[in-house]
Design an enzyme around this catalytic site. Sequence first.
Site, mmCIF file in Angstrom:
data_model
loop_
_atom_site.group_PDB
_atom_site.id
_atom_site.type_symbol
_atom_site.label_atom_id
_atom_site.label_comp_id
_atom_site.label_asym_id
_atom_site.label_seq_id
_atom_site.Cartn_x
_atom_site.Cartn_y
_atom_site.Cartn_z
ATOM 1 N N LYS A 203 0.845 -1.201 0.000
ATOM 2 C CA LYS A 203 0.000 0.000 0.000
ATOM 3 C C LYS A 203 0.876 1.246 0.000
ATOM 4 C CE LYS A 203 -3.488 2.287 2.774
ATOM 5 N NZ LYS A 203 -4.290 2.244 3.999
ATOM 6 N N GLU A 209 10.798 -4.513 4.206
ATOM 7 C CA GLU A 209 10.908 -5.915 3.792
ATOM 8 C C GLU A 209 10.516 -6.071 2.329
ATOM 9 O OE1 GLU A 209 9.412 -4.709 6.420
ATOM 10 O OE2 GLU A 209 10.175 -5.741 8.195
ATOM 11 N N GLY A 263 -4.469 -2.082 5.595
ATOM 12 C CA GLY A 263 -3.697 -3.218 5.092
ATOM 13 C C GLY A 263 -4.341 -4.559 5.401
ATOM 14 N N ARG A 264 -4.773 -4.756 6.655
ATOM 15 C CA ARG A 264 -5.330 -6.054 7.041
ATOM 16 C C ARG A 264 -6.742 -6.273 6.515
ATOM 17 N NH1 ARG A 264 -4.182 -2.607 10.962
ATOM 18 N NH2 ARG A 264 -5.755 -1.805 12.396
ATOM 19 N N GLU A 349 -3.726 -6.701 15.398
ATOM 20 C CA GLU A 349 -3.318 -5.371 14.925
ATOM 21 C C GLU A 349 -4.497 -4.401 15.052
ATOM 22 O OE1 GLU A 349 -1.974 -4.347 10.735
ATOM 23 O OE2 GLU A 349 -0.017 -4.536 11.646
ATOM 24 N N HIS A 380 -2.786 -33.402 18.392
ATOM 25 C CA HIS A 380 -1.619 -34.237 18.695
ATOM 26 C C HIS A 380 -0.414 -33.404 19.098
ATOM 27 C CE1 HIS A 380 -3.740 -37.836 17.459
ATOM 28 N NE2 HIS A 380 -4.321 -37.032 16.592
ATOM 29 N N LYS A 508 10.126 -0.297 13.672
ATOM 30 C CA LYS A 508 10.577 0.075 12.322
ATOM 31 C C LYS A 508 11.591 1.216 12.414
ATOM 32 C CE LYS A 508 6.198 -0.790 9.887
ATOM 33 N NZ LYS A 508 5.115 -0.190 9.129
HETATM 34 O O1 F6P Z 1 3.803 -2.669 9.688
HETATM 35 C C1 F6P Z 1 2.452 -3.039 9.654
HETATM 36 C C2 F6P Z 1 1.837 -2.785 8.309
HETATM 37 O O2 F6P Z 1 1.685 -1.428 8.095
HETATM 38 C C3 F6P Z 1 0.510 -3.510 8.170
HETATM 39 O O3 F6P Z 1 -0.532 -2.813 8.721
HETATM 40 C C4 F6P Z 1 0.444 -3.693 6.704
HETATM 41 O O4 F6P Z 1 -0.490 -4.697 6.357
HETATM 42 C C5 F6P Z 1 1.863 -4.080 6.384
HETATM 43 O O5 F6P Z 1 2.641 -3.316 7.261
HETATM 44 C C6 F6P Z 1 2.314 -3.880 4.964
HETATM 45 O O6 F6P Z 1 2.204 -2.549 4.562
HETATM 46 P P1 F6P Z 1 2.351 -2.124 3.043
HETATM 47 O O7 F6P Z 1 1.233 -2.772 2.278
HETATM 48 O O8 F6P Z 1 2.262 -0.630 3.029
HETATM 49 O O9 F6P Z 1 3.685 -2.613 2.547
#
Ligand code: F6P
Length: 541
Positions: A203, A209, A263-264, A349, A380, A508
Amino acid sequence: MASEPNSSLPAWRALTEHAASAGQLHLRELFARDGQRAANFRVEHGHWLLDLSRQRITAQTLALLFDLARAADLPARIAAMFRGDAINSTEGRAVLHTALRSSFAGPPDVQAEVRESRRRLTEFAAAVRRGELSGSTGRRFTQVVNIGIGGSDLGPLLVCESLRHEWSGGITPHFVSNVDRTQLEDLIRSVDPAETLIIVCSKTFTTLETQANAHAARDWIVGALGEEAVAAHFVAVSTNAAAMDAFGIAPQRRFTLWDWVGGRYSVWSAIGLVAELVIGSEKFEQFLAGASEFDRHFIEAPYERNLPVLMGVIGVWNRSFLNLPTLAVLPYDQRLARLAAYLQQLEMESNGKSVTLDGLAVGAATAPVMWGEPGSNGQHSFFQMLHQGTPSAALDFIAPLRGSWGGTLGQDLALRNCFAQTQALAFGLGLDEVKAEMAKAGTSSADIARLAPHRVYEGNRPNSLLLYPKTTARTLGNLLALYEHSVFVQGTLWGINSFDQFGVELGKKLASGISMTGDKPTAGPGAQGLAALIAYVARNR
Ligand code: F6P
C-alpha cells in the site's frame, strides 16, 4: 473529550457483577439447568450454523452484552462505517473495505472508483490467464509471485491456499514476505524467470521488507532477461505513484487502492490480484459476493441472530469479563491452515490497543492472543494444554460439512474429532468419573489414588462451533467478513480505534537507525547493549 471509558458505563458494571455470579457456573451446570440449551444458543444464517451453547453464557449474559453494545453506540458506529465517515479518527480516514465488495457501502464516487478498479483487474487477469499478456521473451506466465508483507501477504496467501481446489488456468502462486531472503532464494532456484510475473504488493511502497525483496527480485529478472524485461514482468499494487515510477513499473501495470482500505482489510482490493490470477475473476467475484452477504447480514440482522455481533460480544465477554487471555482458532479443514495467521493480524493489529478513541485508558483487557492450527493436527500437539494446562483458553472450532474435493470420507473423521473436542473441552471428566472408570478397568486402589488426579479434565473451556457446507470462494468470503465484523464489534465495545496500528512504528524506526557494519552511532537507552550485539555479529559470522 469523553470523560469516561466504556469500562465505566453502568452496562459494563452490570456485566462485571454478572460475571462474578453467572459467569462462574460450570458448563455442566448450565446444560443441567436448561434442557433446551443446545437449541437455545444455536443460530443459523444462510448455510451457516453458529453453536454458542458451550460458551459460558446465559440468556441474561447476552442481554447485558447487547445493552453494552447499545451503550457503546454500536448501531451508530456500524452506520458510520458503511456510510464512509472518518471513523479511523487518529488517521482521519474512512474505513470502507466493505465498499470493495458491497454496492450499498460508501458514497457513489467511491463505488465508481471501485467498479473501474474491478474492470481493470478483471481485464488484466483475463489477459494473463489467456496468455495474451506474456513475458519479455513471449513465453506465457505460468508462475506468479506476490511480494508483500502483513496485509499485503496474509490475505492473498490465505485465499490461494484455501481455494487450491479452485485453481485453474495453469498459474502457480508463490509468496515472498520475509526479509531474510530465504523465500526469494528458494523461488529463484525453482522457477523460470521467463515465465514469472511478479506483483509488488505494498500500500505504501515504502515497507522495508517488501522493498528489499522487490529490488532483489528485480535484480534477478534483470540478470536473467535484461533491464527492458522489468516492464513486462513486474506489476505493482500501491497508493504511491512516485515510488512505482522510481521502480520502473509500467503505467498500465499499476493497480491502486485507497487510504480508506487498511492493510489487514485489503484482500478485497487489488491486493488480492495474485488470487484473482490463480482462481480467475469469476471465482474472485464469488469471494467478494460471499463477504457482501455477511455485510448485509451484519447491518440488518437483529443482535440475537446476528453472527458477527454474537461472536464479537462473546469475544469481549471471554476476554474482559472471564479473563481468558487467548483465543485458539481451530479449523477442521487443511485448506484453512493459514487462517489463524490471517486472523492474528486482523484481531491483534486491530484491537491490540490500550487507549480509547479519546486517549483514555481502556480500563479492561482488550484483544486476546489469537493463534491456532488445523484442529486435527493440533490435537496431537498443543491440545494437552487446552485440556489440562493453565491458563485456560477460549476456542473457535470451524468445520465444513464436506471436504474441499466434495467428498465426506475423511471429513467424517475430522468432524468426529471436532465434535469430540468441543464436548471434552466443555464438560471435562471429574475425579469421581475418572476413579470409577479406572476401577471398572480393574486398576488397583493404590494406582487409582496415584494416577487419578493426572487424568482429570476440568472442562469449562468455552468454545464456539461454526459449521458451513464446504470451503469455496463464497464461504471463504463469508468467513472473513464474519471475523472482520466481529473484530469491529469488539473494538466498539472496548471504545478503541480498530483501524490504526501505531504500535508497529517504533520497531521500524529503531531498525532504520541500526547499521550492521557499525557505521551509524547507536544512541538511546539500549545503545551499549546494541553496540555489543553488533560487535558480536561482526566477530562471529
Ligand atoms: O507494519 C504493519 C503494516 O503497516 C501492516 O498494517 C500492513 O499490512 C503491512 O505493514 C504492509 O504494509 P504495506 O502494504 O504498506 O507494505
